[in-house]
Design a protein around this motif. Structure first.
Motif, PDB file in Angstrom:
ATOM      1  N   HIS A  95       0.818  -1.212   0.000  1.00 59.75           N
ATOM      2  CA  HIS A  95       0.000   0.000   0.000  1.00 59.75           C
ATOM      3  C   HIS A  95       0.853   1.265   0.000  1.00 59.75           C
ATOM      4  CE1 HIS A  95      -3.881  -2.070   0.757  1.00 59.75           C
ATOM      5  NE2 HIS A  95      -3.108  -2.965   1.351  1.00 59.75           N
ATOM      6  N   ARG A  96       2.124   1.142  -0.339  1.00 57.68           N
ATOM      7  CA  ARG A  96       2.975   2.323  -0.366  1.00 57.68           C
ATOM      8  C   ARG A  96       2.694   3.173  -1.601  1.00 57.68           C
ATOM      9  NH1 ARG A  96       8.768  -0.121   1.929  1.00 57.68           N
ATOM     10  NH2 ARG A  96       7.925  -0.679   3.977  1.00 57.68           N
ATOM     11  N   GLY A  97       3.139   4.420  -1.538  1.00 59.00           N
ATOM     12  CA  GLY A  97       2.906   5.338  -2.637  1.00 59.00           C
ATOM     13  C   GLY A  97       1.600   6.083  -2.542  1.00 59.00           C
ATOM     14  N   GLN A  98       0.890   5.961  -1.408  1.00 60.88           N
ATOM     15  CA  GLN A  98      -0.406   6.617  -1.234  1.00 60.88           C
ATOM     16  C   GLN A  98      -0.378   7.715  -0.174  1.00 60.88           C
ATOM     17  OE1 GLN A  98      -3.499   3.617  -0.638  1.00 60.88           O
ATOM     18  NE2 GLN A  98      -2.262   2.102  -1.720  1.00 60.88           N
ATOM     19  N   GLY A  99       0.815   8.040   0.323  1.00 61.42           N
ATOM     20  CA  GLY A  99       0.924   9.076   1.344  1.00 61.42           C
ATOM     21  C   GLY A  99       0.559   8.609   2.734  1.00 61.42           C
ATOM     22  N   ILE A 100       0.505   7.292   2.954  1.00 58.89           N
ATOM     23  CA  ILE A 100       0.094   6.762   4.261  1.00 58.89           C
ATOM     24  C   ILE A 100       1.120   7.113   5.328  1.00 58.89           C
ATOM     25  CG2 ILE A 100      -0.371   4.644   5.556  1.00 58.89           C
ATOM     26  CD1 ILE A 100      -1.432   3.436   2.927  1.00 58.89           C
ATOM     27  N   GLY A 101       2.393   6.933   5.013  1.00 58.64           N
ATOM     28  CA  GLY A 101       3.432   7.241   5.988  1.00 58.64           C
ATOM     29  C   GLY A 101       3.424   8.702   6.392  1.00 58.64           C
ATOM     30  N   THR A 102       3.252   9.581   5.418  1.00 64.85           N
ATOM     31  CA  THR A 102       3.202  11.019   5.709  1.00 64.85           C
ATOM     32  C   THR A 102       2.019  11.354   6.606  1.00 64.85           C
ATOM     33  OG1 THR A 102       4.287  11.574   3.615  1.00 64.85           O
ATOM     34  CG2 THR A 102       2.997  13.307   4.678  1.00 64.85           C
ATOM     35  N   GLU A 103       0.865  10.781   6.310  1.00 61.82           N
ATOM     36  CA  GLU A 103      -0.329  11.045   7.116  1.00 61.82           C
ATOM     37  C   GLU A 103      -0.155  10.536   8.542  1.00 61.82           C
ATOM     38  OE1 GLU A 103      -4.123  12.732   7.527  1.00 61.82           O
ATOM     39  OE2 GLU A 103      -2.760  12.755   5.798  1.00 61.82           O
ATOM     40  N   LEU A 104       0.429   9.348   8.693  1.00 59.37           N
ATOM     41  CA  LEU A 104       0.674   8.808  10.031  1.00 59.37           C
ATOM     42  C   LEU A 104       1.653   9.681  10.799  1.00 59.37           C
ATOM     43  CD1 LEU A 104       0.945   4.997   9.247  1.00 59.37           C
ATOM     44  CD2 LEU A 104      -0.736   6.048  10.765  1.00 59.37           C
ATOM     45  N   TYR A 105       2.734  10.084  10.143  1.00 56.74           N
ATOM     46  CA  TYR A 105       3.739  10.920  10.809  1.00 56.74           C
ATOM     47  C   TYR A 105       3.134  12.246  11.257  1.00 56.74           C
ATOM     48  CZ  TYR A 105       7.583  14.194  11.337  1.00 56.74           C
ATOM     49  OH  TYR A 105       8.421  15.161  11.812  1.00 56.74           O
ATOM     50  N   GLU A 106       2.442  12.911  10.371  1.00 61.64           N
ATOM     51  CA  GLU A 106       1.895  14.228  10.707  1.00 61.64           C
ATOM     52  C   GLU A 106       0.830  14.125  11.795  1.00 61.64           C
ATOM     53  OE1 GLU A 106       0.647  15.764   6.933  1.00 61.64           O
ATOM     54  OE2 GLU A 106       2.661  16.494   6.428  1.00 61.64           O
ATOM     55  N   THR A 107       0.014  13.088  11.744  1.00 63.37           N
ATOM     56  CA  THR A 107      -1.000  12.903  12.783  1.00 63.37           C
ATOM     57  C   THR A 107      -0.357  12.624  14.128  1.00 63.37           C
ATOM     58  OG1 THR A 107      -2.592  12.047  11.167  1.00 63.37           O
ATOM     59  CG2 THR A 107      -3.013  11.562  13.483  1.00 63.37           C
ATOM     60  N   ALA A 108       0.671  11.776  14.148  1.00 64.33           N
ATOM     61  CA  ALA A 108       1.336  11.432  15.406  1.00 64.33           C
ATOM     62  C   ALA A 108       2.009  12.645  16.030  1.00 64.33           C
ATOM     63  CB  ALA A 108       2.356  10.318  15.165  1.00 64.33           C
ATOM     64  N   THR A 109       2.741  13.418  15.231  1.00 58.95           N
ATOM     65  CA  THR A 109       3.438  14.579  15.785  1.00 58.95           C
ATOM     66  C   THR A 109       2.450  15.632  16.270  1.00 58.95           C
ATOM     67  OG1 THR A 109       3.674  15.487  13.533  1.00 58.95           O
ATOM     68  CG2 THR A 109       5.519  14.213  14.421  1.00 58.95           C
ATOM     69  N   GLU A 110       1.369  15.834  15.531  1.00 55.33           N
ATOM     70  CA  GLU A 110       0.360  16.799  15.961  1.00 55.33           C
ATOM     71  C   GLU A 110      -0.315  16.349  17.254  1.00 55.33           C
ATOM     72  OE1 GLU A 110      -3.806  18.837  14.335  1.00 55.33           O
ATOM     73  OE2 GLU A 110      -2.562  17.613  12.989  1.00 55.33           O
ATOM     74  N   THR A 111      -0.612  15.059  17.362  1.00 52.02           N
ATOM     75  CA  THR A 111      -1.252  14.536  18.573  1.00 52.02           C
ATOM     76  C   THR A 111      -0.332  14.667  19.781  1.00 52.02           C
ATOM     77  OG1 THR A 111      -2.529  12.957  17.258  1.00 52.02           O
ATOM     78  CG2 THR A 111      -2.352  12.519  19.614  1.00 52.02           C
ATOM     79  N   LEU A 112       0.953  14.361  19.599  1.00 52.54           N
ATOM     80  CA  LEU A 112       1.904  14.490  20.702  1.00 52.54           C
ATOM     81  C   LEU A 112       2.010  15.937  21.173  1.00 52.54           C
ATOM     82  CD1 LEU A 112       4.692  12.058  19.442  1.00 52.54           C
ATOM     83  CD2 LEU A 112       3.307  11.764  21.506  1.00 52.54           C
ATOM     84  N   ARG A 113       2.005  16.859  20.248  1.00 55.56           N
ATOM     85  CA  ARG A 113       2.058  18.280  20.638  1.00 55.56           C
ATOM     86  C   ARG A 113       0.767  18.693  21.348  1.00 55.56           C
ATOM     87  NH1 ARG A 113       4.898  18.677  15.506  1.00 55.56           N
ATOM     88  NH2 ARG A 113       7.075  19.279  15.926  1.00 55.56           N
ATOM     89  N   ASP A 114      -0.358  18.188  20.867  1.00 54.68           N
ATOM     90  CA  ASP A 114      -1.628  18.498  21.540  1.00 54.68           C
ATOM     91  C   ASP A 114      -1.650  17.963  22.971  1.00 54.68           C
ATOM     92  OD1 ASP A 114      -2.572  19.754  19.281  1.00 54.68           O
ATOM     93  OD2 ASP A 114      -3.763  18.051  18.574  1.00 54.68           O
ATOM     94  N   ARG A 115      -0.914  16.874  23.196  1.00 55.29           N
ATOM     95  CA  ARG A 115      -0.864  16.284  24.531  1.00 55.29           C
ATOM     96  C   ARG A 115       0.186  16.947  25.432  1.00 55.29           C
ATOM     97  NH1 ARG A 115      -1.376   9.687  23.591  1.00 55.29           N
ATOM     98  NH2 ARG A 115      -3.387   9.729  22.479  1.00 55.29           N
ATOM     99  N   GLY A 116       0.902  17.938  24.894  1.00 54.98           N
ATOM    100  CA  GLY A 116       1.821  18.691  25.734  1.00 54.98           C
ATOM    101  C   GLY A 116       3.277  18.594  25.375  1.00 54.98           C
ATOM    102  N   ALA A 117       3.625  17.936  24.282  1.00 58.93           N
ATOM    103  CA  ALA A 117       5.030  17.832  23.900  1.00 58.93           C
ATOM    104  C   ALA A 117       5.561  19.185  23.452  1.00 58.93           C
ATOM    105  CB  ALA A 117       5.209  16.808  22.786  1.00 58.93           C
ATOM    106  N   GLU A 118       6.665  19.619  24.060  1.00 60.80           N
ATOM    107  CA  GLU A 118       7.274  20.883  23.672  1.00 60.80           C
ATOM    108  C   GLU A 118       7.967  20.760  22.319  1.00 60.80           C
ATOM    109  OE1 GLU A 118       9.844  22.037  26.829  1.00 60.80           O
ATOM    110  OE2 GLU A 118       8.241  22.122  28.325  1.00 60.80           O
ATOM    111  N   HIS A 119       8.517  19.603  22.041  1.00 64.63           N
ATOM    112  CA  HIS A 119       9.064  19.308  20.721  1.00 64.63           C
ATOM    113  C   HIS A 119       8.993  17.804  20.508  1.00 64.63           C
ATOM    114  CE1 HIS A 119      12.639  18.905  23.386  1.00 64.63           C
ATOM    115  NE2 HIS A 119      12.934  17.901  22.592  1.00 64.63           N
ATOM    116  N   VAL A 120       9.120  17.391  19.266  1.00 62.11           N
ATOM    117  CA  VAL A 120       8.998  15.981  18.909  1.00 62.11           C
ATOM    118  C   VAL A 120      10.230  15.562  18.115  1.00 62.11           C
ATOM    119  CG1 VAL A 120       7.648  14.248  17.670  1.00 62.11           C
ATOM    120  CG2 VAL A 120       6.475  16.142  18.829  1.00 62.11           C
ATOM    121  N   CYS A 121      10.829  14.444  18.528  1.00 65.59           N
ATOM    122  CA  CYS A 121      11.931  13.871  17.762  1.00 65.59           C
ATOM    123  C   CYS A 121      11.470  12.543  17.163  1.00 65.59           C
ATOM    124  CB  CYS A 121      13.176  13.670  18.629  1.00 65.59           C
ATOM    125  SG  CYS A 121      13.035  12.364  19.873  1.00 65.59           S
ATOM    126  N   VAL A 122      12.246  12.037  16.247  1.00 65.83           N
ATOM    127  CA  VAL A 122      11.941  10.774  15.575  1.00 65.83           C
ATOM    128  C   VAL A 122      13.162   9.885  15.657  1.00 65.83           C
ATOM    129  CG1 VAL A 122      11.209   9.678  13.431  1.00 65.83           C
ATOM    130  CG2 VAL A 122      10.422  11.992  13.970  1.00 65.83           C
TER     131      VAL A 122
END
Length: 278
Positions: A95-122
């Motif tokens: 299922h690659r090539g559909q932007g799934i990884g990008t969507e997961l990454y952006e959702t995860a980082t946004e959720t972590l920041r909403d939960r109080g993360a001052e910054h996010v590393c990978v």
């Protein structure tokens, strides 16, 4: 495509995605992949992570499967001491090539920041041949290495952060921090420190000099360039910090491999990566 939290009965499908993704894109043996999959994504592990309020789990669900919706990607993150970390991200190769990884990454980082993360590393396993450049697409930079223990395996993860963020790495992940003989013996097996120079002895009794600042990451531990002379005019080869061996070979694509313990490193090339993969 829907991004959501996984349900209690979906651990088996998550393991399938992880296994197929690692088999396709990671330079790990089948035994290593099975060990990581069972240790990190077994039923009990997934249940514990689902119940942990500081752990974030999201799956991508696609409706393209002939039997209906199916999980096509998975991301795991964690919030700790005001810092967020995305530590696993997988996309089913089919299922690659559909932007799934990008969507997961952006959702995860946004959720972590909403939960109080001052910054996010990978963090990305060194053995992940495609994940590094995927992360770099978001403007993150390699900030250091971290050694982790998973299913009895010692593995190296690269830490990626924004360029203006400093991350406190565990001391044991920085080999250059060893500044006394006791530390050297722990970080650099089968070596000695003489007049401030770290040395190792070859099987034929030759003394070689280990350059601690010239490091290449490995799947089990780092490799270091060695020299025949104290002035470092003539390179001898490489030293494996996992077992202390000097029997390190270099094959095509600058691949290093220790003949004694199997520790390996393969230089990544931009040609091996396609932005559409994740």
């Amino acid at each position: 495509m829907e991004i959501r939290e996984p349900k209690a009965d979906e651990a088996a499908r998550i393991r399938e995605v992880v296994d197929s993704s690692m088999t396709t894109s990671f330079r790990l043996s089948p035994g290593q992949i099975d060990g990581i999959t069972d240790d990190q994504f077994g039923d009990d592990s997934v249940d514990e992570k689902r119940d942990d309020e500081d752990t974030l789990l999201h799956v991508a669900e696609s409706g393209e499967d002939i039997e209906g919706a199916t999980i096509t990607g998975f991301v795991e993150g964690r919030l700790e001491d005001g810092r967020g970390e995305v530590n696993w991200l997988f996309v089913d190769p089919e299922h690659r090539g559909q932007g799934i990884g990008t969507e997961l990454y952006e959702t995860a980082t946004e959720t972590l920041r909403d939960r109080g993360a001052e910054h996010v590393c990978v963090t990305v396993l060194e053995a992940n041949t495609e994940g590094h450049q995927f992360v770099e697409r978001f403007g993150l930079e390699h900030d250091g290495d971290r050694r982790i223990e998973v299913a009895g395996e010692s593995l190296v993860k690269y830490v990626y952060t924004d360029s203006d963020v400093d991350v406190d790495l565990p001391a044991e992940s920085n080999a250059d921090s060893a500044d006394d003989e006791d530390a050297d013996s722990a970080e650099f097996p089968e070596t000695e420190t003489t007049d401030g120079q770290l040395t190792a002895t070859s099987d034929d009794g030759k003394t070689v000099y280990v350059a601690r600042e010239e490091e290449e990451s490995g799947t089990a531990a780092s490799f270091f360039v060695t020299y025949e002379d104290e002035d470092r005019a003539e390179q001898y080869g490489f030293y494996c910090a996992n077992c202390g061996s000097l029997d390190v070979s270099m094959a095509e694509m600058d691949r290093l491999e220790c003949s004694d313990c199997g520790n390996a490193h393969a230089e990544r090339s931009e040609e091996s990566y396609d932005d559409s993969h994740l």
